[in-house]
Write a protein that holds these residues in place. Structure first.
Motif, PDB file in Angstrom:
ATOM      1  N   ARG A 110       0.896  -1.157   0.000  1.00 29.99           N
ATOM      2  CA  ARG A 110       0.000   0.000   0.000  1.00 29.99           C
ATOM      3  C   ARG A 110       0.929   1.199   0.000  1.00 29.99           C
ATOM      4  N   LEU A 111       1.224   1.685  -1.193  1.00 27.53           N
ATOM      5  CA  LEU A 111       2.342   2.617  -1.379  1.00 27.53           C
ATOM      6  C   LEU A 111       1.883   4.058  -1.334  1.00 27.53           C
ATOM      7  N   ARG A 112       2.658   4.863  -0.635  1.00 22.63           N
ATOM      8  CA  ARG A 112       2.401   6.302  -0.568  1.00 22.63           C
ATOM      9  C   ARG A 112       3.710   7.053  -0.725  1.00 22.63           C
ATOM     10  N   LEU A 113       3.601   8.272  -1.212  1.00 29.73           N
ATOM     11  CA  LEU A 113       4.761   9.153  -1.321  1.00 29.73           C
ATOM     12  C   LEU A 113       4.247  10.556  -1.025  1.00 29.73           C
ATOM     13  N   ASP A 114       3.886  10.769   0.238  1.00 28.77           N
ATOM     14  CA  ASP A 114       3.221  12.018   0.612  1.00 28.77           C
ATOM     15  C   ASP A 114       4.136  13.215   0.349  1.00 28.77           C
ATOM     16  N   GLY A 115       3.537  14.290  -0.129  1.00 30.76           N
ATOM     17  CA  GLY A 115       4.297  15.500  -0.414  1.00 30.76           C
ATOM     18  C   GLY A 115       4.665  15.649  -1.880  1.00 30.76           C
ATOM     19  N   GLN A 116       4.499  14.572  -2.662  1.00 34.95           N
ATOM     20  CA  GLN A 116       4.821  14.622  -4.081  1.00 34.95           C
ATOM     21  C   GLN A 116       3.531  14.482  -4.897  1.00 34.95           C
ATOM     22  N   GLU A 117       3.607  14.840  -6.186  1.00 31.53           N
ATOM     23  CA  GLU A 117       2.429  14.703  -7.043  1.00 31.53           C
ATOM     24  C   GLU A 117       2.516  13.419  -7.840  1.00 31.53           C
TER      25      GLU A 117
ATOM     26  N   PHE B 219       8.957   7.222   0.653  1.00 28.21           N
ATOM     27  CA  PHE B 219       8.205   6.266  -0.151  1.00 28.21           C
ATOM     28  C   PHE B 219       7.953   5.071   0.769  1.00 28.21           C
ATOM     29  N   GLN B 220       6.708   4.938   1.205  1.00 27.36           N
ATOM     30  CA  GLN B 220       6.448   3.946   2.241  1.00 27.36           C
ATOM     31  C   GLN B 220       5.342   2.986   1.834  1.00 27.36           C
ATOM     32  N   THR B 221       5.345   1.821   2.469  1.00 28.10           N
ATOM     33  CA  THR B 221       4.235   0.891   2.301  1.00 28.10           C
ATOM     34  C   THR B 221       3.554   0.721   3.649  1.00 28.10           C
TER      35      THR B 221
ATOM     36  N   VAL C  57      -3.336  10.358  -7.920  1.00 34.37           N
ATOM     37  CA  VAL C  57      -3.577   9.414  -6.825  1.00 34.37           C
ATOM     38  C   VAL C  57      -2.732   9.798  -5.617  1.00 34.37           C
ATOM     39  N   ASP C  58      -3.180   9.364  -4.454  1.00 35.50           N
ATOM     40  CA  ASP C  58      -2.411   9.532  -3.224  1.00 35.50           C
ATOM     41  C   ASP C  58      -1.764   8.227  -2.805  1.00 35.50           C
ATOM     42  N   GLU C  59      -2.350   7.136  -3.284  1.00 36.78           N
ATOM     43  CA  GLU C  59      -1.961   5.838  -2.760  1.00 36.78           C
ATOM     44  C   GLU C  59      -2.182   4.800  -3.841  1.00 36.78           C
ATOM     45  N   VAL C  60      -1.295   3.837  -3.946  1.00 33.31           N
ATOM     46  CA  VAL C  60      -1.472   2.756  -4.907  1.00 33.31           C
ATOM     47  C   VAL C  60      -1.314   1.433  -4.169  1.00 33.31           C
ATOM     48  N   VAL C  61      -2.301   0.564  -4.322  1.00 38.35           N
ATOM     49  CA  VAL C  61      -2.219  -0.758  -3.711  1.00 38.35           C
ATOM     50  C   VAL C  61      -1.776  -1.758  -4.780  1.00 38.35           C
ATOM     51  N   LEU C  62      -0.712  -2.461  -4.507  1.00 36.54           N
ATOM     52  CA  LEU C  62      -0.251  -3.502  -5.422  1.00 36.54           C
ATOM     53  C   LEU C  62      -0.313  -4.848  -4.720  1.00 36.54           C
ATOM     54  N   LEU C  63      -1.106  -5.757  -5.289  1.00 40.37           N
ATOM     55  CA  LEU C  63      -1.139  -7.129  -4.787  1.00 40.37           C
ATOM     56  C   LEU C  63       0.155  -7.799  -5.211  1.00 40.37           C
TER      57      LEU C  63
END
Ligand code: C2O
Ligand code: CU
Ligand code: CU
Length: 502
Positions: free
Chosen positions: A259-266, A307-309, A283-289
């Motif tokens: 469940r990936l996020r990179l807050d502060g970036q576009e 860049f966090q999960t 998007v704010d968040e991307v979920v990758l199975l």
């Protein structure tokens, strides 16, 4: 096509999130199931090293010829020696860059102590003969020459390769055997730079060895205590404000949902798997199975972003995971990379003079919406967990329509060039990410709700106790291949079926 909602959590049907639950359930329960010695192995210390790109091999004149040597060996992780498995000595293996219409030749040399083979995950190529044939065994010490012929209209995007010998897949992928494949865009998309980000997880003991997996980890689907990107722990990337980067992200984890996020970036999502959006959505968040890929545009904004999960609750066998969740990191001290809120995968630092923005991404070609096509057949697959049948003991077994995998049995026969609708039902208490080889799926319904977003993906989530519907166009190829749960421990323990198109 309905555009992605602006600056909201991505709701991509089976890819996940209806909403971003703050402080939600889903702690990293693998951390409680793993051996205590490994939690303090020290491999999680962020190195501060720059992100390294895997070597790239690029096709020329319609062909790419590659030799891949799968072998055990030593690599450095966080500056310390680790004994892993690798292709050509690297974790990940080389990135293969090809174009639609190309021929890809891979000579696989098996230097492992176990049988192996190769799968080109997501590529729309023939599953027969020396193509993407899942019934090939390459014994220890032997080799095999694969040839993949990409059709001239093969969708551009991010794909990957990994071993696929039933019974050994989870161990070999967890060990480090994976690499990215990029099918280039017919019309290039402008970006300041491109990064390949292969995300995997692994557990190492204090001597840098991978501890043997336990039956309960196999039941849950093993999750490593370290999350790596390109084989590194929390490396650093730098950019200037306004630069547009293209991130090609692969979830190569055996079981972990990212469940990936990179807050502060576009962030703008160009596509998932072989699916592309006409216009990339914010998007704010991307979920990758496990097995999914994302093709992401990052427009850099001044500052430092992690860049966090984040944790994802995918349930657990017989509800037993409920008791294991909520404990947080053990008192022995989790490695610095992780905390109960997730893992930092990498750090992006943006500073310096602003660059002028690049022009908008041109409209992308998208495949037809299969909801507007007549369905020629309907089928049901039920994913279940029961007692008995696991290798080496009478643990849980993992079944599709009550059967465990048998390479000699054909479970599903479909007519080539037809369009089918499959209803996928999960009677167990944990999610199963279904993967179908060769032909991507379009998720059309999730737990009774219609899915409006049109995207072709090759792994879809079948939520615990839930039901989803997908449509599949069985275009271009006849032959026998497989579908399976991409929690590779489940696949190795039987949650796989054989499909034949003819
Ligand atoms: Cu990524 Cu059947 O595999
Ligand atoms: Cu696959
Ligand atoms: Cu599963």
């Amino acid at each position: 096509m309905k555009p992605l909602s602006r600056r909201s959590a991505l709701t991509l049907g089976g890819l996940g999130l209806a909403s971003t639950v703050a402080g939600g359930a889903g702690l990293l329960w693998s951390q409680q199931t793993a051996s205590p010695s490994a939690t303090s192995s020290g491999f999680g210390a962020p190195s501060g090293d720059p992100l390294v790109q895997p070597p790239e091999l690029r096709s020329a004149d319609g062909r790419l010829k590659v030799r891949l040597d799968a072998a055990p060996g030593d690599v450095k992780i966080s500056g310390r020696g680790a004994t892993v498995l690798s292709y050509n000595g690297g974790v990940p293996g080389p990135t293969l860059r090809v174009q639609a219409g190309d021929t890809l030749n891979v000579s696989l040399h098996n230097g492992l102590n176990d049988p192996s083979n190769l799968h080109v995950h997501g590529l729309h190529v023939s599953p027969s003969d020396n193509g993407d044939n899942m019934f090939v065994t390459v014994k220890a010490g032997e080799s095999f020459d694969y040839e993949y012929q990409l059709p001239p209209d093969h969708p551009p995007g991010v794909y990957w390769y990994h071993p696929h010998h039933h019974g050994f897949v989870a161990d070999q992928v967890f060990g480090g055997l994976y690499g990215a494949i990029i099918v280039e865009d017919p019309t290039p998309i402008r970006a300041t730079r491109e990064r390949v980000l292969v995300i995997s997880d692994i557990t190492l003991d204090s001597l840098g060895r991978i501890p043997p997996v336990t039956p309960s980890e196999q039941m849950a689907g093993r999750e490593g205590q370290l999350v790596l990107v390109n084989g590194q722990v929390n490396p650093v990337m730098t950019a200037r404000p306004g630069e547009r980067e293209r991130w090609r992200i692969v979830n190569a984890c055996v079981s972990r949902y990212l469940r990936l996020r990179l807050d502060g970036q576009e962030l703008q999502l160009l596509g998932i798997d072989s699916g592309r959006f006409q216009t990339p959505g914010d998007v704010d968040e991307v979920v990758l199975l496990p097995g999914n890929r994302a093709d992401l545009l990052v427009t850099a904004v001044s500052g430092t972003s992690i860049f966090q999960t984040l944790p994802y609750d995918r349930g657990g066998p017989n509800g037993m995971m409920g008791g294991m969740m909520g404990g947080g990191a053990g008192p022995s001290g989790q490695d610095a990379q992780s905390n109960p809120r997730g893992f930092s995968v990498a750090t992006l630092t943006v500073s310096g003079d602003a660059m002028t923005a690049l022009s908008a991404v041109p409209e992308q070609a998208v495949p037809p919406d299969l909801r507007s096509r007549p369905v020629t057949a309907r089928r049901e697959l039920t994913f279940g967990m029961g007692m008995g049948g696991m290798r080496g003991g009478s643990m849980m077994s993992f079944t599709i329509n009550k059967e465990v995998f048998d390479a000699d049995r054909t479970d599903t026969t479909v007519q080539a060039d037809s369009i089918e609708e499959w209803t996928l039902t999960n009677t167990s208490q944990m999610d199963h990410p279904l993967h179908l080889h060769v032909w991507p799926m379009q998720l059309v319904e999730e737990n009774g709700r219609a899915v409006e977003l049109v995207v072709r993906q090759d792994v879809v989530n079948v939520p615990a106790g839930g039901r989803v519907k997908v449509r599949i166009a069985f275009d271009d190829f006849a032959g026998r291949t497989v579908y399976h749960c991409h929690i590779l421990d489940h696949e190795d323990n039987g949650m796989m079926g054989v499909i034949e198109a003819k």
